[in-house]
Write a protein that holds these residues in place. Sequence first.
Motif, PDB file in Angstrom:
ATOM      1  N   VAL A 221       3.376  -4.538  -5.648  1.00 13.61           N
ATOM      2  CA  VAL A 221       2.207  -5.233  -5.110  1.00 13.61           C
ATOM      3  C   VAL A 221       2.622  -6.221  -4.027  1.00 13.61           C
ATOM      4  O   VAL A 221       1.942  -6.357  -2.988  1.00 13.61           O
ATOM      5  CB  VAL A 221       1.451  -5.947  -6.250  1.00 13.61           C
ATOM      6  N   MET A 222       3.735  -6.918  -4.239  1.00  8.73           N
ATOM      7  CA  MET A 222       4.205  -7.876  -3.232  1.00  8.73           C
ATOM      8  C   MET A 222       4.524  -7.168  -1.921  1.00  8.73           C
ATOM      9  O   MET A 222       4.095  -7.603  -0.839  1.00  8.73           O
ATOM     10  CB  MET A 222       5.454  -8.596  -3.745  1.00  8.73           C
ATOM     11  N   VAL A 223       5.285  -6.093  -1.995  1.00 12.84           N
ATOM     12  CA  VAL A 223       5.688  -5.385  -0.773  1.00 12.84           C
ATOM     13  C   VAL A 223       4.474  -4.780  -0.072  1.00 12.84           C
ATOM     14  O   VAL A 223       4.290  -4.950   1.144  1.00 12.84           O
ATOM     15  CB  VAL A 223       6.727  -4.300  -1.098  1.00 12.84           C
ATOM     16  N   LEU A 224       3.647  -4.084  -0.829  1.00 11.43           N
ATOM     17  CA  LEU A 224       2.491  -3.424  -0.224  1.00 11.43           C
ATOM     18  C   LEU A 224       1.462  -4.431   0.266  1.00 11.43           C
ATOM     19  O   LEU A 224       0.930  -4.306   1.379  1.00 11.43           O
ATOM     20  CB  LEU A 224       1.865  -2.475  -1.254  1.00 11.43           C
ATOM     21  N   GLY A 225       1.157  -5.445  -0.529  1.00 12.90           N
ATOM     22  CA  GLY A 225       0.137  -6.422  -0.155  1.00 12.90           C
ATOM     23  C   GLY A 225       0.520  -7.224   1.069  1.00 12.90           C
ATOM     24  O   GLY A 225      -0.281  -7.369   2.012  1.00 12.90           O
ATOM     25  N   VAL A 226       1.743  -7.757   1.089  1.00 16.03           N
ATOM     26  CA  VAL A 226       2.172  -8.550   2.242  1.00 16.03           C
ATOM     27  C   VAL A 226       2.263  -7.677   3.483  1.00 16.03           C
ATOM     28  O   VAL A 226       1.907  -8.112   4.594  1.00 16.03           O
ATOM     29  CB  VAL A 226       3.518  -9.237   1.934  1.00 16.03           C
ATOM     30  N   GLY A 227       2.725  -6.441   3.322  1.00 20.07           N
ATOM     31  CA  GLY A 227       2.815  -5.546   4.469  1.00 20.07           C
ATOM     32  C   GLY A 227       1.453  -5.267   5.098  1.00 20.07           C
ATOM     33  O   GLY A 227       1.313  -5.271   6.329  1.00 20.07           O
ATOM     34  N   LEU A 228       0.451  -5.037   4.269  1.00 25.50           N
ATOM     35  CA  LEU A 228      -0.896  -4.787   4.798  1.00 25.50           C
ATOM     36  C   LEU A 228      -1.486  -6.039   5.439  1.00 25.50           C
ATOM     37  O   LEU A 228      -2.199  -5.966   6.452  1.00 25.50           O
ATOM     38  CB  LEU A 228      -1.801  -4.279   3.677  1.00 25.50           C
ATOM     39  N   ILE A 229      -1.201  -7.202   4.864  1.00 20.24           N
ATOM     40  CA  ILE A 229      -1.698  -8.446   5.460  1.00 20.24           C
ATOM     41  C   ILE A 229      -1.054  -8.685   6.825  1.00 20.24           C
ATOM     42  O   ILE A 229      -1.730  -9.049   7.801  1.00 20.24           O
ATOM     43  CB  ILE A 229      -1.423  -9.635   4.512  1.00 20.24           C
ATOM     44  N   MET A 230       0.265  -8.479   6.906  1.00 16.70           N
ATOM     45  CA  MET A 230       0.954  -8.663   8.186  1.00 16.70           C
ATOM     46  C   MET A 230       0.435  -7.689   9.235  1.00 16.70           C
ATOM     47  O   MET A 230       0.229  -8.068  10.397  1.00 16.70           O
ATOM     48  CB  MET A 230       2.454  -8.464   7.982  1.00 16.70           C
ATOM     49  N   ALA A 231       0.216  -6.443   8.840  1.00 19.00           N
ATOM     50  CA  ALA A 231      -0.277  -5.450   9.801  1.00 19.00           C
ATOM     51  C   ALA A 231      -1.724  -5.718  10.182  1.00 19.00           C
ATOM     52  O   ALA A 231      -2.110  -5.556  11.346  1.00 19.00           O
ATOM     53  CB  ALA A 231      -0.137  -4.055   9.206  1.00 19.00           C
ATOM     54  N   GLY A 232      -2.543  -6.105   9.210  1.00 22.62           N
ATOM     55  CA  GLY A 232      -3.961  -6.331   9.502  1.00 22.62           C
ATOM     56  C   GLY A 232      -4.218  -7.536  10.376  1.00 22.62           C
ATOM     57  O   GLY A 232      -5.235  -7.577  11.079  1.00 22.62           O
TER      58      GLY A 232
ATOM     59  N   THR B 174       6.635  -4.802   8.628  1.00 24.94           N
ATOM     60  CA  THR B 174       5.795  -4.178   7.596  1.00 24.94           C
ATOM     61  C   THR B 174       6.354  -4.392   6.190  1.00 24.94           C
ATOM     62  O   THR B 174       5.612  -4.263   5.212  1.00 24.94           O
ATOM     63  CB  THR B 174       5.655  -2.672   7.855  1.00 24.94           C
ATOM     64  N   LEU B 175       7.641  -4.728   6.081  1.00 25.60           N
ATOM     65  CA  LEU B 175       8.244  -4.917   4.755  1.00 25.60           C
ATOM     66  C   LEU B 175       8.632  -6.371   4.508  1.00 25.60           C
ATOM     67  O   LEU B 175       9.593  -6.657   3.796  1.00 25.60           O
ATOM     68  CB  LEU B 175       9.467  -4.012   4.593  1.00 25.60           C
ATOM     69  N   TYR B 176       7.886  -7.297   5.109  1.00 25.92           N
ATOM     70  CA  TYR B 176       8.132  -8.715   4.860  1.00 25.92           C
ATOM     71  C   TYR B 176       8.040  -9.047   3.371  1.00 25.92           C
ATOM     72  O   TYR B 176       8.707  -9.951   2.872  1.00 25.92           O
ATOM     73  CB  TYR B 176       7.112  -9.571   5.626  1.00 25.92           C
ATOM     74  N   GLY B 177       7.205  -8.325   2.668  1.00 22.38           N
ATOM     75  CA  GLY B 177       7.020  -8.598   1.246  1.00 22.38           C
ATOM     76  C   GLY B 177       8.241  -8.311   0.405  1.00 22.38           C
ATOM     77  O   GLY B 177       8.287  -8.695  -0.777  1.00 22.38           O
ATOM     78  N   SER B 178       9.250  -7.669   0.990  1.00 25.58           N
ATOM     79  CA  SER B 178      10.469  -7.380   0.227  1.00 25.58           C
ATOM     80  C   SER B 178      11.181  -8.654  -0.199  1.00 25.58           C
ATOM     81  O   SER B 178      11.877  -8.678  -1.223  1.00 25.58           O
ATOM     82  CB  SER B 178      11.421  -6.518   1.059  1.00 25.58           C
ATOM     83  N   MET B 179      11.018  -9.731   0.575  1.00 28.40           N
ATOM     84  CA  MET B 179      11.654 -10.995   0.208  1.00 28.40           C
ATOM     85  C   MET B 179      11.070 -11.540  -1.082  1.00 28.40           C
ATOM     86  O   MET B 179      11.758 -12.207  -1.858  1.00 28.40           O
ATOM     87  CB  MET B 179      11.507 -12.001   1.351  1.00 28.40           C
ATOM     88  N   LEU B 180       9.792 -11.271  -1.325  1.00 25.89           N
ATOM     89  CA  LEU B 180       9.175 -11.677  -2.588  1.00 25.89           C
ATOM     90  C   LEU B 180       9.414 -10.637  -3.671  1.00 25.89           C
ATOM     91  O   LEU B 180       9.643 -10.971  -4.828  1.00 25.89           O
ATOM     92  CB  LEU B 180       7.674 -11.892  -2.392  1.00 25.89           C
TER      93      LEU B 180
ATOM     94  N   VAL C  48       3.443   3.606   6.232  1.00 28.40           N
ATOM     95  CA  VAL C  48       2.373   4.499   6.704  1.00 28.40           C
ATOM     96  C   VAL C  48       1.024   3.777   6.694  1.00 28.40           C
ATOM     97  O   VAL C  48       0.233   3.885   7.643  1.00 28.40           O
ATOM     98  CB  VAL C  48       2.331   5.773   5.835  1.00 28.40           C
ATOM     99  N   ALA C  49       0.741   3.011   5.645  1.00 32.93           N
ATOM    100  CA  ALA C  49      -0.530   2.285   5.570  1.00 32.93           C
ATOM    101  C   ALA C  49      -0.603   1.195   6.637  1.00 32.93           C
ATOM    102  O   ALA C  49      -1.669   0.970   7.243  1.00 32.93           O
ATOM    103  CB  ALA C  49      -0.697   1.688   4.176  1.00 32.93           C
ATOM    104  N   ALA C  50       0.514   0.522   6.888  1.00 31.06           N
ATOM    105  CA  ALA C  50       0.514  -0.534   7.903  1.00 31.06           C
ATOM    106  C   ALA C  50       0.300   0.033   9.294  1.00 31.06           C
ATOM    107  O   ALA C  50      -0.348  -0.605  10.148  1.00 31.06           O
ATOM    108  CB  ALA C  50       1.825  -1.311   7.838  1.00 31.06           C
ATOM    109  N   GLN C  51       0.821   1.220   9.552  1.00 33.83           N
ATOM    110  CA  GLN C  51       0.654   1.823  10.877  1.00 33.83           C
ATOM    111  C   GLN C  51      -0.801   2.193  11.156  1.00 33.83           C
ATOM    112  O   GLN C  51      -1.164   2.394  12.317  1.00 33.83           O
ATOM    113  CB  GLN C  51       1.555   3.052  11.014  1.00 33.83           C
ATOM    114  N   ALA C  52      -1.619   2.289  10.128  1.00 39.95           N
ATOM    115  CA  ALA C  52      -3.054   2.509  10.367  1.00 39.95           C
ATOM    116  C   ALA C  52      -3.669   1.323  11.096  1.00 39.95           C
ATOM    117  O   ALA C  52      -4.657   1.477  11.832  1.00 39.95           O
ATOM    118  CB  ALA C  52      -3.765   2.745   9.031  1.00 39.95           C
TER     119      ALA C  52
END
Length: 287
Positions: free
Chosen positions: A65-76, A93-99, A159-163
């Motif tokens: 959730v951390m990786v996916l959620g932060v990645g979508l927020i950064m991209a959006g 897109t993988l900023y959430g990896s730090m969390l 892939v989701a962030a690139q949308a």
Amino acid sequence: MTTPHPAPQSPGPLTPPSPSPSPSPSLPPSPSSQYRVTPARILRSEWHKLRSLRSTWITAISAVVMVLGVGLIMAGTYTSGGGDSDVDTVVLTLYGSMLGQLCLIVLGILMTAGEYATGMIRSSLTAVPARLPVLWAKAAVFAATVFTVMFATALVTFVAAQAFLHDTDQAASLTDPGILRALAGNAGALTLLGLIALGLGALLRSVPGAIGAFIGGVMILPEILGMLPYEAVERSIMYFPTQAAGALGSATPIPGTVSPGPALLALCLWAGTTLAAAALALGRRDV
């Protein structure tokens, strides 16, 4: 002259035909072979323990959730030409990896030090008196599980962030040079950091102690050493675990970091050294 007839003889007892030999029934496996400790059974046991614990699901889902959620927020929220325009696409897109790595660190520590806290380690080492196969099985099961989950998460997140990023200066695809390598490198870095935590948990046998040692020694110490005005210290810090992990998760070279090959080697050496120290302690100390 009369020929005497022979006296009739009484028939002897009839001899029954010998029965044909029947095939001997197959013997059941002996208890020694049925319950023999094998590497496959140790791996299956550790996999069962890992997936049956509630803490595994909580920490793994939290990392995803951390990786996916932060990645979508950064991209959006990204706009072209902003302050993050010079950041690598995979890193963005993988900023959430730090969390997410914090969750995986806790999972690695719980997999070893958690058994000492609950006393489950006594049963594990009673079933496997050799001891060391238990540690290797834990490391193998953890590494395979974490890498698979985090690589799949990285793919989905990218892939989701690139949308959201398809019409910006951060637009990229999986076929671009270095993208897949960086996604796999990010998953590999998280896995190796988790293995360092797993080794610390087995070495210190304390959940709070291992968490404190990881945060202090792996995450904070390089920042303190970086304040020293020595070029040799600055060069050596690039091979510390968190700095090497950052170099693995980038599709383009990051200034001030080593290339992916030496970074991967450094992380493997850190994880291998920690696990070797844990194995030495496991073989010499009482449970």
